[in-house]
Structure formats: C-alpha cells, structure tokens
Motif scaffolding. Structure first.
Motif, PDB file in Angstrom:
ATOM      1  N   SER A  64      20.855 -99.007 -16.843  1.00  0.00           N
ATOM      2  CA  SER A  64      22.040 -98.416 -16.205  1.00  0.00           C
ATOM      3  C   SER A  64      21.669 -97.084 -15.564  1.00  0.00           C
ATOM      4  CB  SER A  64      23.153 -98.220 -17.229  1.00  0.00           C
ATOM      5  OG  SER A  64      23.612 -99.460 -17.718  1.00  0.00           O
ATOM      6  N   ARG A  65      22.151 -96.869 -14.350  1.00  0.00           N
ATOM      7  CA  ARG A  65      21.729 -95.707 -13.560  1.00  0.00           C
ATOM      8  C   ARG A  65      22.036 -94.368 -14.239  1.00  0.00           C
ATOM      9  NH1 ARG A  65      21.091 -97.574  -8.091  1.00  0.00           N
ATOM     10  NH2 ARG A  65      20.246 -99.671  -8.365  1.00  0.00           N
ATOM     11  N   VAL A  66      23.097 -94.324 -15.064  1.00  0.00           N
ATOM     12  CA  VAL A  66      23.434 -93.058 -15.714  1.00  0.00           C
ATOM     13  C   VAL A  66      22.283 -92.569 -16.589  1.00  0.00           C
ATOM     14  CG1 VAL A  66      24.550 -94.163 -17.723  1.00  0.00           C
ATOM     15  CG2 VAL A  66      25.157 -91.815 -17.083  1.00  0.00           C
ATOM     16  N   PHE A  67      21.520 -93.492 -17.186  1.00  0.00           N
ATOM     17  CA  PHE A  67      20.413 -93.102 -18.056  1.00  0.00           C
ATOM     18  C   PHE A  67      19.223 -92.568 -17.271  1.00  0.00           C
ATOM     19  CE2 PHE A  67      22.089 -96.793 -20.787  1.00  0.00           C
ATOM     20  CZ  PHE A  67      22.942 -95.954 -21.495  1.00  0.00           C
ATOM     21  N   HIS A  68      19.099 -92.981 -16.026  1.00  0.00           N
ATOM     22  CA  HIS A  68      17.893 -92.680 -15.262  1.00  0.00           C
ATOM     23  C   HIS A  68      18.097 -91.627 -14.181  1.00  0.00           C
ATOM     24  CE1 HIS A  68      15.837 -96.046 -17.221  1.00  0.00           C
ATOM     25  NE2 HIS A  68      17.028 -96.631 -17.169  1.00  0.00           N
ATOM     26  N   TYR A  69      19.308 -91.567 -13.608  1.00  0.00           N
ATOM     27  CA  TYR A  69      19.534 -90.654 -12.487  1.00  0.00           C
ATOM     28  C   TYR A  69      20.745 -89.746 -12.670  1.00  0.00           C
ATOM     29  CZ  TYR A  69      15.971 -93.683 -10.712  1.00  0.00           C
ATOM     30  OH  TYR A  69      14.800 -94.388 -10.593  1.00  0.00           O
ATOM     31  N   GLY A  70      21.353 -89.788 -13.857  1.00  0.00           N
ATOM     32  CA  GLY A  70      22.311 -88.756 -14.237  1.00  0.00           C
ATOM     33  C   GLY A  70      23.643 -88.756 -13.516  1.00  0.00           C
ATOM     34  N   GLN A  71      24.064 -89.911 -12.995  1.00  0.00           N
ATOM     35  CA  GLN A  71      25.400 -89.943 -12.386  1.00  0.00           C
ATOM     36  C   GLN A  71      26.444 -89.983 -13.498  1.00  0.00           C
ATOM     37  OE1 GLN A  71      24.697 -93.246  -9.434  1.00  0.00           O
ATOM     38  NE2 GLN A  71      26.063 -91.980  -8.194  1.00  0.00           N
ATOM     39  N   ALA A  72      26.902 -88.802 -13.887  1.00  0.00           N
ATOM     40  CA  ALA A  72      27.887 -88.675 -14.967  1.00  0.00           C
ATOM     41  C   ALA A  72      28.694 -87.415 -14.737  1.00  0.00           C
ATOM     42  CB  ALA A  72      27.195 -88.621 -16.328  1.00  0.00           C
ATOM     43  N   ILE A  73      30.020 -87.547 -14.764  1.00  0.00           N
ATOM     44  CA  ILE A  73      30.926 -86.409 -14.598  1.00  0.00           C
ATOM     45  C   ILE A  73      32.013 -86.489 -15.654  1.00  0.00           C
ATOM     46  CG2 ILE A  73      30.507 -86.209 -12.114  1.00  0.00           C
ATOM     47  CD1 ILE A  73      33.234 -87.614 -11.675  1.00  0.00           C
ATOM     48  N   PHE A  99      38.079 -83.574 -10.669  1.00  0.00           N
ATOM     49  CA  PHE A  99      37.318 -84.749 -11.074  1.00  0.00           C
ATOM     50  C   PHE A  99      36.814 -85.511  -9.855  1.00  0.00           C
ATOM     51  CE2 PHE A  99      36.668 -89.089 -12.540  1.00  0.00           C
ATOM     52  CZ  PHE A  99      36.065 -88.918 -13.780  1.00  0.00           C
ATOM     53  N   ASN A 100      37.697 -85.719  -8.897  1.00  0.00           N
ATOM     54  CA  ASN A 100      37.294 -86.478  -7.716  1.00  0.00           C
ATOM     55  C   ASN A 100      36.385 -85.673  -6.787  1.00  0.00           C
ATOM     56  OD1 ASN A 100      38.301 -88.987  -8.305  1.00  0.00           O
ATOM     57  ND2 ASN A 100      40.294 -88.624  -7.373  1.00  0.00           N
ATOM     58  N   LYS A 101      36.498 -84.350  -6.810  1.00  0.00           N
ATOM     59  CA  LYS A 101      35.524 -83.536  -6.080  1.00  0.00           C
ATOM     60  C   LYS A 101      34.134 -83.692  -6.693  1.00  0.00           C
ATOM     61  CE  LYS A 101      38.539 -79.882  -4.224  1.00  0.00           C
ATOM     62  NZ  LYS A 101      38.860 -78.425  -4.270  1.00  0.00           N
ATOM     63  N   SER A 102      34.098 -83.731  -8.025  1.00  0.00           N
ATOM     64  CA  SER A 102      32.820 -83.947  -8.703  1.00  0.00           C
ATOM     65  C   SER A 102      32.263 -85.319  -8.369  1.00  0.00           C
ATOM     66  CB  SER A 102      33.003 -83.818 -10.223  1.00  0.00           C
ATOM     67  OG  SER A 102      33.416 -82.515 -10.597  1.00  0.00           O
ATOM     68  N   ALA A 103      33.153 -86.325  -8.349  1.00  0.00           N
ATOM     69  CA  ALA A 103      32.720 -87.684  -8.016  1.00  0.00           C
ATOM     70  C   ALA A 103      32.101 -87.735  -6.626  1.00  0.00           C
ATOM     71  CB  ALA A 103      33.906 -88.645  -8.113  1.00  0.00           C
ATOM     72  N   THR A 104      32.755 -87.117  -5.677  1.00  0.00           N
ATOM     73  CA  THR A 104      32.243 -87.105  -4.307  1.00  0.00           C
ATOM     74  C   THR A 104      30.868 -86.456  -4.237  1.00  0.00           C
ATOM     75  OG1 THR A 104      34.472 -87.066  -3.375  1.00  0.00           O
ATOM     76  CG2 THR A 104      32.690 -86.273  -1.966  1.00  0.00           C
ATOM     77  N   ARG A 105      30.690 -85.328  -4.950  1.00  0.00           N
ATOM     78  CA  ARG A 105      29.408 -84.604  -4.905  1.00  0.00           C
ATOM     79  C   ARG A 105      28.271 -85.414  -5.508  1.00  0.00           C
ATOM     80  NH1 ARG A 105      25.279 -83.165  -4.211  1.00  0.00           N
ATOM     81  NH2 ARG A 105      24.337 -81.086  -4.097  1.00  0.00           N
ATOM     82  N   LEU A 106      28.591 -86.300  -6.487  1.00  0.00           N
ATOM     83  CA  LEU A 106      27.558 -87.108  -7.114  1.00  0.00           C
ATOM     84  C   LEU A 106      27.523 -88.537  -6.569  1.00  0.00           C
ATOM     85  CD1 LEU A 106      27.728 -84.653  -9.174  1.00  0.00           C
ATOM     86  CD2 LEU A 106      26.830 -86.294 -10.833  1.00  0.00           C
ATOM     87  N   ALA A 107      28.101 -88.724  -5.366  1.00  0.00           N
ATOM     88  CA  ALA A 107      28.076 -90.021  -4.677  1.00  0.00           C
ATOM     89  C   ALA A 107      28.693 -91.125  -5.522  1.00  0.00           C
ATOM     90  CB  ALA A 107      26.651 -90.394  -4.254  1.00  0.00           C
ATOM     91  N   MET A 108      29.785 -90.777  -6.219  1.00  0.00           N
ATOM     92  CA  MET A 108      30.505 -91.731  -7.056  1.00  0.00           C
ATOM     93  C   MET A 108      31.871 -91.999  -6.422  1.00  0.00           C
ATOM     94  SD  MET A 108      29.552 -89.846 -10.676  1.00  0.00           S
ATOM     95  CE  MET A 108      29.795 -91.177 -11.848  1.00  0.00           C
ATOM     96  N   PRO A 109      32.514 -93.127  -6.714  1.00  0.00           N
ATOM     97  CA  PRO A 109      33.821 -93.416  -6.113  1.00  0.00           C
ATOM     98  C   PRO A 109      34.922 -92.557  -6.726  1.00  0.00           C
ATOM     99  CG  PRO A 109      33.270 -95.101  -7.719  1.00  0.00           C
ATOM    100  CD  PRO A 109      32.045 -94.228  -7.590  1.00  0.00           C
ATOM    101  N   ALA A 195      29.211 -76.510  -8.851  1.00  0.00           N
ATOM    102  CA  ALA A 195      30.672 -76.546  -8.737  1.00  0.00           C
ATOM    103  C   ALA A 195      31.253 -77.859  -9.227  1.00  0.00           C
ATOM    104  CB  ALA A 195      31.100 -76.298  -7.290  1.00  0.00           C
ATOM    105  N   ALA A 196      30.393 -78.855  -9.467  1.00  0.00           N
ATOM    106  CA  ALA A 196      30.843 -80.138 -10.020  1.00  0.00           C
ATOM    107  C   ALA A 196      30.779 -80.073 -11.536  1.00  0.00           C
ATOM    108  CB  ALA A 196      29.960 -81.270  -9.506  1.00  0.00           C
ATOM    109  N   LYS A 197      31.692 -80.802 -12.177  1.00  0.00           N
ATOM    110  CA  LYS A 197      31.641 -80.852 -13.643  1.00  0.00           C
ATOM    111  C   LYS A 197      30.753 -82.033 -14.026  1.00  0.00           C
ATOM    112  CE  LYS A 197      34.687 -79.606 -17.450  1.00  0.00           C
ATOM    113  NZ  LYS A 197      33.954 -78.368 -17.739  1.00  0.00           N
ATOM    114  N   ALA A 198      29.469 -81.845 -13.772  1.00  0.00           N
ATOM    115  CA  ALA A 198      28.470 -82.885 -13.964  1.00  0.00           C
ATOM    116  C   ALA A 198      27.738 -82.678 -15.283  1.00  0.00           C
ATOM    117  CB  ALA A 198      27.472 -82.870 -12.807  1.00  0.00           C
ATOM    118  N   ALA A 199      27.408 -83.782 -15.945  1.00  0.00           N
ATOM    119  CA  ALA A 199      26.754 -83.705 -17.248  1.00  0.00           C
ATOM    120  C   ALA A 199      25.452 -82.913 -17.184  1.00  0.00           C
ATOM    121  CB  ALA A 199      26.498 -85.112 -17.774  1.00  0.00           C
ATOM    122  N   GLY A 200      24.696 -83.079 -16.098  1.00  0.00           N
ATOM    123  CA  GLY A 200      23.407 -82.415 -15.974  1.00  0.00           C
ATOM    124  C   GLY A 200      23.480 -80.903 -15.981  1.00  0.00           C
TER     125      GLY A 200
END
Length: 355
Positions: A64-73, A99-109, A195-200
């Motif tokens: 799963s991509r979250v484990f390898h490339y950190g797409q998590a908000i 939340f949706n601003k963070s999603a946009t910054r991490l190329a998430m829907p 500025a994103a609430k990203a796990a990383g």
C-alpha cells in the motif's frame, strides 16, 4: 469542496460496548477508542458508501502506497457535552476545509462534505455515551486519510481510505513545559508540506524532540529553515508570545499550519481588547525581551492542549525563566475559549455546531 455524492451510510453496530471497562478519570491521551469507527473507500475515481462499524484492525496490502510514499493526512477535533447533555463541535468547517487543502497538497482526492461532516455527526451520535460532561472532558475526533492502492512505483495512489476514529480525552499535557529553540533542525521548508496536516511533518519532529527531551526540555520551538532567526511553532502547536501587553504570533505560510485554535485565540483576544500582532518574531527579539523583563508569557495553542503555558526556554546553552504572572493572560484566554466550547459562555462568533 468536492461535488461527489455518496449513498446512505451503512451502519453495523457493535454487539456490546466496552465503555464499562474504561476509567474516565485516568485517561492517557489517544490510547482508548470508542466502540465504532467510520471508513469510506475511494476507487475508480469516486467515493463509495461510508460504513460505520465496530472499531477493529484493518487489513492492508504490504505494498500500500501509504507505507512507501507517505500519502497520509489527518485532522484533530473535539466534541463537548454541555450541562443539558447536548453535544457540540467547535468550528468543524475549518477542519473540513483544511483537510481537503492537505489532500490537494498530497495529490489525494478531496473528501465530500457529506461524508466528512455527516460522518462525524452519525458516528458521535452512536458513541455519544463516550462524551462526558464537565470542563476538561471531551471526545477527541481523528479524521484521517491514507493511500491504500498497492504497488511500489513512486506515484500517487489510485485508491484511498478515509476514516474517523474517536477517543475520550482529558488534558493533553501535564506539568511545567520548558522548550528548546531550534538552531539546526526545522519543522518545514518553503515549498514543502508544512502547511498541510500530513503525517510526515510529525515523524520528522520526533528525533530533534527526543534530543531536546534528553536535555530536560519537553518541546522544541522551531525556527525557519533558511536563517533559523524566526520563531515559528512550538512542538506540534502554534506559539504565542506576550511582550508587555501585546500578543505576537507568526503568520501562516507554507511552513506554518493554519491552526484552528490559533485563529480562534486571535479573534477572541481582539474581542477582549488585547493588542495582537501577527508577524514574524525574531529569536533576537525574544532574547532581548527576556533580558529586559518585557517578555511576560509564552504559550502553545492547539486542539489537544487548547493552551499550553511555557515556563522557560533555552537558546545556545542559556536558559531563560519566564516571570510568574498573578493572572496569566494565557490561562484567561484558555478559560474564555473553553467556556465557549462547553457552552458556559455565549458564542458570539457562531463557532459551535450542535450534533
């Protein structure tokens, strides 16, 4: 906001509650979770039916991509119960937008509003007994989204899972907080995801914070990545400085999170006639104010702690103790803000939303 529409919620209730086994007087923050959780999957370019089900582990593909490339908000929010047993949210629209601003910054829907907002309301209603009355008690809400698409190619996932879990809470921090001003490490950089609430963002803080802990400090005050001369955030919180009778806090930017508690404190302080300046505060300014006695208070601000007073700071191996205040402005602001959250004072701002 997304215009995607979702179907009715699929609700599967737990056979029995585990609430009787919970000691609500001795809660470690974020360790106990309620009976139910929500999830909603994104696949083939659209969101599926949101499901509310018993809280349980989830099964995921090791690639799963979250484990390898950190797409998590994620977001952090709270629900409060007033003396009439009504349950309230505090500025949930701000969390949804961020939340949706963070999603946009991490190329998430983007997550549809009816999934995020209605999901919160339905989930809290099902687990409403977990929200305890009394100032200081709350239900911590954790909406989050992870990339679930499989494959280790370095590209955005095509599949995602949005989830909400709930945790009964009391105070986040306890005891005196001393901070170390960062001279080398930075929380975020221009052009990055600060500025994103990203796990990383949070995992990157753990190592320098551990080093600070080893020196006897609870948190790090982060400085800008380019010059390390501008004070930005304190640990996982926005930070305020009271110099004489003016409150200072850094402006939001690509490096600094647009905190809901931060903006609420700014508006509340202005309503109370307190002078507020939103501008960069320099390390040299703080040192000068500490030396001449004009630095009265420092405090962090965030959802979990609300307001967290700081008793002293260290910079270049010199420790500066802050003077004790008979009536700390930080605690006065915290009291006024939490009175609004618990419906003990009139909400003149229209911040509270009834479940």
């Amino acid at each position: 906001m997304s215009e995607n529409k979702t179907q009715a919620f699929d609700i599967k209730k737990a056979a029995e509650s585990k609430i009787a086994n919970v000691d609500f007087e001795n809660l470690a923050f974020g360790n106990i979770f309620t009976d139910h959780m929500l999830y909603c999957d994104y696949k083939d370019g659209e969101w599926g039916t949101p499901v509310i089900c018993p809280y349980a582990p989830i099964e995921m593909d090791p690639s799963s991509r979250v484990f390898h490339y950190g797409q998590a908000i994620f977001e952090g929010m709270k629900a409060y119960k007033d003396e009439q047993d009504d349950i309230w949210l505090f500025r949930p629209d701000e969390n949804f937008i961020r939340f949706n601003k963070s999603a946009t910054r991490l190329a998430m829907p983007e997550v549809p509003e009816e999934v995020f907002m209605e999901g919160l309301k339905q989930l809290i209603n099902i687990d409403k007994e977990w929200v305890r009355k009394g100032k200081g008690n709350s239900l911590y809400l954790r909406p989050f989204m992870i990339a679930t698409g499989h494959g280790v190619i370095a590209a955005p996932s095509a599949q995602y899972r949005f989830m909400i879990i709930l945790s009964p809470a009391k105070s986040y921090y306890t005891g005196e907080v001393k901070v170390l001003i960062a001279e080398h490490f930075s929380r975020a950089a221009n052009g990055g995801i600060g500025a994103a609430k990203a796990a990383g963002n949070y995992s990157a803080q753990f190592y320098p914070t551990r080093l600070a802990n080893q020196q006897g400090y609870q948190q790090v005050i982060w400085t800008d990545d380019a010059t390390h001369t501008k004070l930005e955030e304190a640990g996982t919180m926005n930070v305020f400085f009271r110099i004489n009778d003016t409150l200072y806090t850094a402006p939001t930017s690509e490096r600094i999170l647009d905190g809901v508690t931060r903006k609420s404190i700014i508006d509340l302080a202005k309503r109370e006639g307190i002078n507020v300046e939103v501008r960069s505060v320099l390390v040299d300014e703080l040192l000068a104010a500490a030396k001449d006695g004009s630095l009265k208070e420092m405090f962090g601000a965030g959802t979990a702690a609300v307001v967290n007073p700081i008793v002293g700071f260290s910079y270049q191996d010199t420790y500066y103790e802050l003077p004790k205040q008979d009536k700390p402005l930080s605690l006065e602001i915290k009291d006024k803000l939490t009175n609004i959250q618990y419906k003990l004072a009139e909400d003149t701002f229209g911040w509270t939303v009834k479940i």
